[in-house]
Design a protein around this motif. Structure first.
Motif, short mmCIF file in Angstrom:
data_model
loop_
_atom_site.label_atom_id
_atom_site.label_comp_id
_atom_site.label_asym_id
_atom_site.label_seq_id
_atom_site.Cartn_x
_atom_site.Cartn_y
_atom_site.Cartn_z
N TYR A 441 23.40 7.63 125.47
CA TYR A 441 23.25 8.78 126.36
C TYR A 441 21.88 8.77 127.06
N ASP A 442 20.89 8.24 126.38
CA ASP A 442 19.55 8.08 126.96
C ASP A 442 19.09 6.67 126.63
N GLU A 443 18.86 5.85 127.67
CA GLU A 443 18.54 4.44 127.43
C GLU A 443 17.25 4.24 126.65
N HIS A 444 16.36 5.25 126.64
CA HIS A 444 15.08 5.09 125.96
C HIS A 444 15.24 4.97 124.44
N VAL A 445 16.37 5.45 123.90
CA VAL A 445 16.57 5.33 122.45
C VAL A 445 16.72 3.87 122.03
N LEU A 446 17.07 3.01 122.95
CA LEU A 446 17.31 1.61 122.59
C LEU A 446 16.07 0.95 122.02
N LEU A 447 14.89 1.38 122.47
CA LEU A 447 13.64 0.73 122.07
C LEU A 447 12.86 1.51 121.02
N GLU A 448 13.39 2.65 120.58
CA GLU A 448 12.64 3.52 119.66
C GLU A 448 13.08 3.33 118.21
N GLU A 449 12.19 3.70 117.28
CA GLU A 449 12.55 3.71 115.87
C GLU A 449 13.39 4.94 115.57
N LYS A 450 13.97 4.98 114.37
CA LYS A 450 14.97 6.00 114.04
C LYS A 450 14.44 7.41 114.22
N ALA A 451 13.27 7.71 113.69
CA ALA A 451 12.75 9.08 113.74
C ALA A 451 12.60 9.57 115.18
N GLU A 452 12.06 8.71 116.05
CA GLU A 452 11.89 9.08 117.46
C GLU A 452 13.24 9.23 118.14
N LEU A 533 19.47 -6.72 117.34
CA LEU A 533 18.07 -7.10 117.21
C LEU A 533 17.26 -6.41 118.30
N TYR A 534 15.94 -6.40 118.11
CA TYR A 534 15.07 -5.76 119.11
C TYR A 534 15.24 -6.41 120.48
N GLU A 535 15.37 -7.73 120.49
CA GLU A 535 15.53 -8.44 121.77
C GLU A 535 16.84 -8.06 122.45
N ILE A 536 17.89 -7.80 121.66
CA ILE A 536 19.16 -7.33 122.23
C ILE A 536 18.94 -5.98 122.89
N SER A 537 18.19 -5.09 122.21
CA SER A 537 17.88 -3.78 122.77
C SER A 537 17.16 -3.92 124.10
N ARG A 538 16.20 -4.85 124.13
CA ARG A 538 15.39 -5.00 125.33
C ARG A 538 16.22 -5.55 126.50
N ILE A 539 17.12 -6.48 126.18
CA ILE A 539 17.97 -7.04 127.23
C ILE A 539 18.87 -5.96 127.82
N ILE A 540 19.49 -5.15 126.96
CA ILE A 540 20.39 -4.09 127.44
C ILE A 540 19.59 -3.02 128.19
N TYR A 541 18.41 -2.70 127.68
CA TYR A 541 17.56 -1.71 128.35
C TYR A 541 17.23 -2.16 129.78
N SER A 542 17.09 -3.45 129.97
CA SER A 542 16.73 -3.96 131.29
C SER A 542 17.83 -3.69 132.32
N LEU A 543 19.07 -3.51 131.87
CA LEU A 543 20.14 -3.16 132.81
C LEU A 543 19.85 -1.83 133.49
N TYR A 544 19.28 -0.89 132.74
CA TYR A 544 18.92 0.40 133.33
C TYR A 544 17.73 0.24 134.28
N THR A 545 16.84 -0.71 133.97
CA THR A 545 15.72 -0.99 134.87
C THR A 545 16.23 -1.49 136.21
#
Length: 570
Positions: A441-452, A533-545
């Motif tokens: 729902y919010d792409e920023h969660v892809l790169l954050e730790e659980k608490a955030e 993995l973190y790199e998977i998160s970053r790759i998917i996050y880049s789609l929103y970029t």
């Protein structure tokens, strides 16, 4: 309370009108403040009528931008010139002619030919007509030699459409249970990079791109035509005859320059107009709504192929239709009700107390749905509006009913974006038959730790995320641990270098954007069997970029690297 009937009338007559939601004192002041605000906006942001000087100024500005090879920015300027020009005037014909040159340089030859026709229809000077004929001949020759890009960036399903849900591929279906509510599941295995939903908005509106997008469907990169009355509305060829804007235009021509809920109000008004267009009359609308209120609020629609089934699905998005109304909702209902009743055509339809009270409740119902489910781009200004609320500037509103059926995950297997007015869903991880499709729902969660992530989701969407990434300590640990294999991959390193080189979006062409997306999905396919993995998160996050860059490209002028033909501009 919404949809509550007057108890005294029930006792007296056995049947009753709905309660009067607007009988509180002080509501008149809200409308008075709104009127003052509109006057101030008109004084500060005009003109709001057709104006030949403005039409000439914007055409000249477009010529200057054209010289910098910023074709989309030039198109925006010519669109402004077209909007301010009087219908059928020479100024309008000249602006269409110049816009055709932009489409030519974008290799959108079909669009170029259409604009040449518009120029001739709008009193383009006869002594200069040979220039248009020459441009047409060159355009036709280029269409034989090259691929026409007029439809190049329109999203298309990767499968045949679902018979009952044409926006969905036939590999998806909507399900419902107590744990997940309405949700979307795969009926077969789906590979990475498959477009499984292309949905035209049920209703939409743009604020900051009003000279670049169709006011009805948000389509862009097309031959937009202006409203014949106001100067801030344009339509694509499919929406030109749509009657939604007719009442909106009469309600308030300056709403595009207002802020906060004042800009939000028009999309609510549009949703009410769609409801009216869906039924043959007010009484039929009332009967339909009352039947829907008695039926299961969580039902899955039988289809989304007909106007009444679409409206039923929209109406059912309200989780608690008979909820209590607070003062803020009451004030918003009041303002929208007053704006609608300003229209003589609208007031004629709602001419009885029974119909007027029904309208009050319908507006409240729509506000609740739109507030929770509409996709919009906005930011807070730090100032307060008419209702004392924090003002949020809305850039764009888009209501996609099927998009609301996707649940959230912090490790999504699909992502939703906008493409040329449509809401598009694409798979980003392999999806097994019977598996639920989830999006972030919010792409920023892809790169954050659980608490955030948990805090972000709770504050913004009012629920606690229990996706597999949040519930599995092992998956959460893996999602924070770097993958040496991916980091050492030369394709991944090249992808990161391309991302880092995109600081200035003005330098990114549409072809470069498309190339970057191809690289992203190539990496996702390559590592499709890896854990999250973190790199998977970053790759998917880049789609929103990339999606953001596409939007920025529309606003600032999309550069294109290729042959440029500098036709003489007017």
């Amino acid at each position: 309370m919404l949809w509550k009937k007057d108890c005294k009338q029930v006792q007296d007559r056995g049947n009753a009108m709905y309660t009067d939601l607007l009988n509180s004192q002080g509501l008149e002041r809200i409308y008075e403040r709104h009127k003052v605000s509109c006057i101030q906006m008109k004084c500060g942001y005009g003109p709001y009528e057709k104006n030949s000087k403005e039409a000439l100024r914007f055409r000249q500005k477009g010529n200057a931008v054209f010289g910098e090879k910023k074709w989309m920015h030039a198109i925006e300027c010519y669109n402004k010139s077209i909007c301010f020009a009087k219908d059928g005037s020479e100024l309008m014909g000249l602006a269409y002619a110049n816009r055709s040159s932009c489409f030519f340089n974008l290799k959108m030859y079909r669009n170029c030919l259409i604009d040449l026709g518009h120029a001739k229809e709008n009193h383009y000077p006869a002594e200069k007509m040979a220039k248009l004929d020459e441009r047409k001949a060159v355009c036709l020759r280029m269409m034989e030699e090259e691929i026409d890009r007029s439809e190049a960036y329109h999203a298309k399903l990767c499968y045949e459409p679902n018979e009952n849900f044409p926006c969905f591929a036939n590999v998806l279906k909507v399900a419902n249970n107590t744990k997940h509510g309405r949700h979307v599941i795969a009926m077969t295995n789906i590979e990475v990079g498959k477009t499984v939903m292309v949905d035209k908005p049920y209703f939409a509106e743009t604020i900051n791109q009003k000279f670049q997008r169709c006011n009805i469907c948000l389509k862009t990169e097309t031959n937009l035509k202006p409203c014949k009355t106001c100067v801030y509305t344009m339509f694509c060829s499919q929406c030109e005859e749509n009657d939604l804007h007719k009442i909106e235009c009469a309600v308030n021509q300056i709403h595009y320059s207002t802020l906060g809920f004042i800009s939000f109000r028009m999309v609510v008004i549009r949703s009410i107009l769609i409801a009216l267009n869906t039924f043959s009359g007010i009484d039929e609308l009332i009967a339909g709504v009352e039947e829907m209120l008695l039926s299961d609020v969580t039902e899955v629609p039988e289809s989304l192929s007909e106007p009444q089934t679409k409206y039923r699905a929209f109406f059912k998005l309200c989780p608690n239709p008979k909820q209590q109304t607070d003062g803020a909702l009451q004030r918003k209902v009041y303002l929208i009700y007053k704006l609608l009743m300003e229209s003589a055509e609208f007031a004629k339809k709602f001419n009885s107390d029974e119909h007027k009270r029904f309208l009050m409740h319908l507006i409240g119902h729509h506000i609740i749905i739109i507030k929770d489910f509409i996709r919009n781009d906005r930011y807070k200004t730090g100032t307060q509006g008419v209702f004392g609320e924090d003002i949020e500037v809305y850039y764009e509103h888009c209501m996609s009913i099927p998009a609301s059926y996707f649940n959230h995950s912090c490790a999504p297997n699909a992502y939703i974006t906008s493409q040329n007015g449509s809401t598009v869903c694409v798979s980003v991880r392999p999806i097994r038959k019977g598996e639920e499709l989830c999006v972030a729902y919010d792409e920023h969660v892809l790169l954050e730790e659980k608490a955030e992530r948990q805090q972000m989701i709770q504050e913004k969407f009012k629920f606690q995320c229990k996706c597999k990434r949040c519930e599995s300590p092992l998956l959460e640990l893996l999602s924070r641990k770097p993958s040496l294999r991916i980091l050492s991959d030369c394709n991944y390193q090249s992808f990161i270098a391309d991302l880092n080189a995109m600081d200035d979006v003005k330098s990114i062409s549409r072809d470069q954007q498309e190339s970057l997306k191809l690289n992203i999905f190539s990496l996702l396919k390559k590592y499709k069997n890896h854990n999250w993995l973190y790199e998977i998160s970053r790759i998917i996050y880049s789609l929103y970029t990339v999606a953001l860059i596409e939007s920025e490209s529309l606003e600032r002028g999309m550069p294109y690297v290729g042959r440029v033909l500098n036709f003489d501009l007017e």
